[in-house]
Design a protein around this motif. Sequence first.
Motif, PDB file in Angstrom:
ATOM      1  N   LEU A 318      53.098  11.799  60.487  1.00  0.00           N
ATOM      2  CA  LEU A 318      54.206  11.492  59.600  1.00  0.00           C
ATOM      3  C   LEU A 318      54.782  12.799  59.057  1.00  0.00           C
ATOM      4  O   LEU A 318      54.089  13.815  58.990  1.00  0.00           O
ATOM      5  CB  LEU A 318      53.731  10.621  58.447  1.00  0.00           C
ATOM      6  N   TYR A 319      56.038  12.765  58.632  1.00  0.00           N
ATOM      7  CA  TYR A 319      56.642  13.956  58.063  1.00  0.00           C
ATOM      8  C   TYR A 319      56.244  14.165  56.602  1.00  0.00           C
ATOM      9  O   TYR A 319      56.087  15.297  56.157  1.00  0.00           O
ATOM     10  CB  TYR A 319      58.170  13.860  58.140  1.00  0.00           C
ATOM     11  N   CYS A 320      56.121  13.080  55.853  1.00  0.00           N
ATOM     12  CA  CYS A 320      55.932  13.185  54.405  1.00  0.00           C
ATOM     13  C   CYS A 320      54.833  12.222  53.969  1.00  0.00           C
ATOM     14  O   CYS A 320      54.959  11.007  54.140  1.00  0.00           O
ATOM     15  CB  CYS A 320      57.257  12.871  53.702  1.00  0.00           C
ATOM     16  N   THR A 321      53.766  12.755  53.423  1.00  0.00           N
ATOM     17  CA  THR A 321      52.562  11.982  53.150  1.00  0.00           C
ATOM     18  C   THR A 321      52.030  12.280  51.741  1.00  0.00           C
ATOM     19  O   THR A 321      52.447  13.257  51.109  1.00  0.00           O
ATOM     20  CB  THR A 321      51.467  12.359  54.160  1.00  0.00           C
ATOM     21  N   PRO A 322      51.101  11.464  51.254  1.00  0.00           N
ATOM     22  CA  PRO A 322      50.454  11.821  49.990  1.00  0.00           C
ATOM     23  C   PRO A 322      49.813  13.210  50.035  1.00  0.00           C
ATOM     24  O   PRO A 322      49.855  13.953  49.050  1.00  0.00           O
ATOM     25  CB  PRO A 322      49.401  10.723  49.818  1.00  0.00           C
ATOM     26  N   GLU A 323      49.265  13.574  51.182  1.00  0.00           N
ATOM     27  CA  GLU A 323      48.583  14.869  51.276  1.00  0.00           C
ATOM     28  C   GLU A 323      49.560  16.034  51.155  1.00  0.00           C
ATOM     29  O   GLU A 323      49.296  17.002  50.437  1.00  0.00           O
ATOM     30  CB  GLU A 323      47.812  14.957  52.597  1.00  0.00           C
ATOM     31  N   ASN A 324      50.710  15.964  51.856  1.00  0.00           N
ATOM     32  CA  ASN A 324      51.604  17.120  51.777  1.00  0.00           C
ATOM     33  C   ASN A 324      52.630  17.010  50.644  1.00  0.00           C
ATOM     34  O   ASN A 324      53.478  17.904  50.503  1.00  0.00           O
ATOM     35  CB  ASN A 324      52.267  17.439  53.122  1.00  0.00           C
ATOM     36  N   THR A 325      52.533  15.971  49.823  1.00  0.00           N
ATOM     37  CA  THR A 325      53.310  15.948  48.574  1.00  0.00           C
ATOM     38  C   THR A 325      52.406  16.128  47.357  1.00  0.00           C
ATOM     39  O   THR A 325      52.892  16.140  46.227  1.00  0.00           O
ATOM     40  CB  THR A 325      54.103  14.637  48.423  1.00  0.00           C
ATOM     41  N   ARG A 326      51.118  16.302  47.586  1.00  0.00           N
ATOM     42  CA  ARG A 326      50.194  16.505  46.463  1.00  0.00           C
ATOM     43  C   ARG A 326      50.600  17.721  45.640  1.00  0.00           C
ATOM     44  O   ARG A 326      50.524  17.710  44.402  1.00  0.00           O
ATOM     45  CB  ARG A 326      48.765  16.674  46.966  1.00  0.00           C
ATOM     46  N   ASN A 327      51.047  18.791  46.316  1.00  0.00           N
ATOM     47  CA  ASN A 327      51.390  20.004  45.574  1.00  0.00           C
ATOM     48  C   ASN A 327      52.663  19.849  44.760  1.00  0.00           C
ATOM     49  O   ASN A 327      52.858  20.550  43.764  1.00  0.00           O
ATOM     50  CB  ASN A 327      51.479  21.189  46.536  1.00  0.00           C
ATOM     51  N   PHE A 328      53.544  18.925  45.154  1.00  0.00           N
ATOM     52  CA  PHE A 328      54.673  18.560  44.292  1.00  0.00           C
ATOM     53  C   PHE A 328      54.148  17.958  42.994  1.00  0.00           C
ATOM     54  O   PHE A 328      54.617  18.307  41.896  1.00  0.00           O
ATOM     55  CB  PHE A 328      55.589  17.566  45.006  1.00  0.00           C
ATOM     56  N   VAL A 329      53.170  17.064  43.089  1.00  0.00           N
ATOM     57  CA  VAL A 329      52.600  16.438  41.892  1.00  0.00           C
ATOM     58  C   VAL A 329      51.863  17.477  41.051  1.00  0.00           C
ATOM     59  O   VAL A 329      51.936  17.458  39.821  1.00  0.00           O
ATOM     60  CB  VAL A 329      51.671  15.265  42.280  1.00  0.00           C
ATOM     61  N   VAL A 330      51.168  18.404  41.716  1.00  0.00           N
ATOM     62  CA  VAL A 330      50.515  19.498  40.988  1.00  0.00           C
ATOM     63  C   VAL A 330      51.554  20.287  40.187  1.00  0.00           C
ATOM     64  O   VAL A 330      51.329  20.646  39.022  1.00  0.00           O
ATOM     65  CB  VAL A 330      49.758  20.427  41.955  1.00  0.00           C
ATOM     66  N   LYS A 391      59.363  29.820  24.609  1.00  0.00           N
ATOM     67  CA  LYS A 391      58.556  30.439  25.658  1.00  0.00           C
ATOM     68  C   LYS A 391      57.266  29.646  25.870  1.00  0.00           C
ATOM     69  O   LYS A 391      56.689  29.123  24.922  1.00  0.00           O
ATOM     70  CB  LYS A 391      58.232  31.887  25.307  1.00  0.00           C
ATOM     71  N   THR A 392      56.829  29.584  27.119  1.00  0.00           N
ATOM     72  CA  THR A 392      55.622  28.837  27.474  1.00  0.00           C
ATOM     73  C   THR A 392      54.666  29.741  28.241  1.00  0.00           C
ATOM     74  O   THR A 392      55.025  30.846  28.654  1.00  0.00           O
ATOM     75  CB  THR A 392      55.989  27.608  28.323  1.00  0.00           C
ATOM     76  N   GLU A 393      53.463  29.238  28.453  1.00  0.00           N
ATOM     77  CA  GLU A 393      52.416  30.020  29.109  1.00  0.00           C
ATOM     78  C   GLU A 393      52.263  29.618  30.575  1.00  0.00           C
ATOM     79  O   GLU A 393      52.539  28.485  30.965  1.00  0.00           O
ATOM     80  CB  GLU A 393      51.079  29.803  28.389  1.00  0.00           C
ATOM     81  N   TRP A 394      51.817  30.585  31.377  1.00  0.00           N
ATOM     82  CA  TRP A 394      51.448  30.294  32.754  1.00  0.00           C
ATOM     83  C   TRP A 394      50.199  29.409  32.768  1.00  0.00           C
ATOM     84  O   TRP A 394      49.287  29.596  31.961  1.00  0.00           O
ATOM     85  CB  TRP A 394      51.154  31.570  33.521  1.00  0.00           C
ATOM     86  N   ILE A 395      50.160  28.470  33.697  1.00  0.00           N
ATOM     87  CA  ILE A 395      48.990  27.613  33.902  1.00  0.00           C
ATOM     88  C   ILE A 395      48.480  27.820  35.320  1.00  0.00           C
ATOM     89  O   ILE A 395      49.242  27.703  36.284  1.00  0.00           O
ATOM     90  CB  ILE A 395      49.346  26.119  33.694  1.00  0.00           C
ATOM     91  N   ASN A 396      47.201  28.127  35.455  1.00  0.00           N
ATOM     92  CA  ASN A 396      46.601  28.234  36.784  1.00  0.00           C
ATOM     93  C   ASN A 396      46.356  26.828  37.341  1.00  0.00           C
ATOM     94  O   ASN A 396      45.732  25.997  36.679  1.00  0.00           O
ATOM     95  CB  ASN A 396      45.284  29.013  36.711  1.00  0.00           C
ATOM     96  N   VAL A 397      46.889  26.569  38.536  1.00  0.00           N
ATOM     97  CA  VAL A 397      46.748  25.232  39.125  1.00  0.00           C
ATOM     98  C   VAL A 397      45.994  25.273  40.446  1.00  0.00           C
ATOM     99  O   VAL A 397      46.024  24.302  41.213  1.00  0.00           O
ATOM    100  CB  VAL A 397      48.121  24.560  39.310  1.00  0.00           C
ATOM    101  N   GLU A 398      45.300  26.350  40.730  1.00  0.00           N
ATOM    102  CA  GLU A 398      44.448  26.367  41.907  1.00  0.00           C
ATOM    103  C   GLU A 398      43.308  25.369  41.695  1.00  0.00           C
ATOM    104  O   GLU A 398      42.697  25.305  40.640  1.00  0.00           O
ATOM    105  CB  GLU A 398      43.876  27.771  42.127  1.00  0.00           C
ATOM    106  N   ASN A 399      43.027  24.584  42.721  1.00  0.00           N
ATOM    107  CA  ASN A 399      41.977  23.555  42.623  1.00  0.00           C
ATOM    108  C   ASN A 399      42.228  22.623  41.439  1.00  0.00           C
ATOM    109  O   ASN A 399      41.302  22.253  40.712  1.00  0.00           O
ATOM    110  CB  ASN A 399      40.595  24.209  42.505  1.00  0.00           C
ATOM    111  N   TYR A 400      43.479  22.244  41.229  1.00  0.00           N
ATOM    112  CA  TYR A 400      43.857  21.420  40.079  1.00  0.00           C
ATOM    113  C   TYR A 400      43.150  20.071  40.149  1.00  0.00           C
ATOM    114  O   TYR A 400      43.303  19.324  41.101  1.00  0.00           O
ATOM    115  CB  TYR A 400      45.371  21.231  40.092  1.00  0.00           C
TER     116      TYR A 400
END
Length: 407
Positions: A318-330, A391-400
């Motif tokens: 598929l072109y667009c899946t939960p797996e490859n849109t997960r980072n949009f949600v992140v 102004k806001t702070e950076w948030i680390n989202v690796e392994n979110y």
Amino acid sequence: MSEVGFAVVGVRNFAGSYLRNIEELETEGKMKLTAVVVNDQVNNADKVRELRHKGIAIYSSYENLLKEGKSCVDIIGLPVSIPTHSEMAIKGMKAGYNILLEKPPAPTVQEIDAMIKTEKETGRFCSIGFQYIHSHTIRKIKKFILDGKLGEVKEIAAKGFWPRFKSYYDRNDWAGKSVAMGQLVLDGPMHNAFAHYLNNMIFIAGSNMHSSAQLKRVRAELYRGHSYIEADDNSCIELETNSGTKIYFYVTHIPEAKRDPIMEIVGTEGKITWQMNEDTKIELDNGEVIEFDNEGLDPKKEVFRIAADKHLSLIEDLYCTPENTRNFVVAINGAYDSAQKIKAIPQDLIKEFNNDEGEYQTVLPGIDDLIDQAFAERKLLSDLDIDWAVKTEWINVENYPGFNPFN
């Protein structure tokens, strides 16, 4: 090749476009509208009669469709409210159906992770209706980049200006809400109306044709100008991917004038400009200029074709899946973590009025120029030293791991 039987949950609002697209594609001989869920058959009596006259099965509830639809339904289309996306998609897959789910996939990472888990457990698929991931131009752009023709992608930026009137927020129970029906909605411009264009950038930055970019950190600002909603309506976000690409996004529902989204992709060997109508221009540093459009391919219809092709085993992925849109949600969840709260713009700066079309409109004078400046300089609004910006702070989202704003 047998026709793929599609069911659609609903007949009003965006469900109407699902019905039209499937019926228009029936002439290609690959799919057929076979069932529709109509909860309120009294107020939709005319539509029910029309559909029944065409031989389409009518179900009074989603549960009834899941129990009784196997004989005629292969894929269920879910153009449903954002808070119900994950629950309804999971129920459908567990009942043995493939799913076409409208964007955005889910408000939280934990919900989309549950969808990914259900796909693996059931062997069913869930295709996400981010239409431009199915488009000729976005896919051609990504292949051009993956072939190394733009060099290393340094930054991607997009902006969009769409007014949203009171009628837009009055159309259902969750529009303009952060929470509805006891569940998160996050119905701001980044997560709903302009979601395609944020997802496009994260997808384009991915390392192969099926992946989106892994995100390292997020910084975002969420503002509200409309006096009668609780969600944001004027937002900006900066993302950094694990590979170092910067992504910038600026969107507003309180502009002075409507302007459709435009995206710029800057690489070490040139620049790509893409517009919502899919007009695309590549300008390489060696002087070469390449221009192309969608070549007549409607990405809204391609969403249905690709789901049908996958069901028929005509394509592997598929072109667009939960797996490859997960980072949009992140990105969305990280934006709320970064902003911490939606900042109300002082009402003495806002104009609310009935416009010439009789719509009750909200405008922040000067916001168009501010967004243009932020876009050009690749800054967030607070970086421009605006009095009302925070102004806001950076948030680390690796392994979110998950998103819970109620903690």
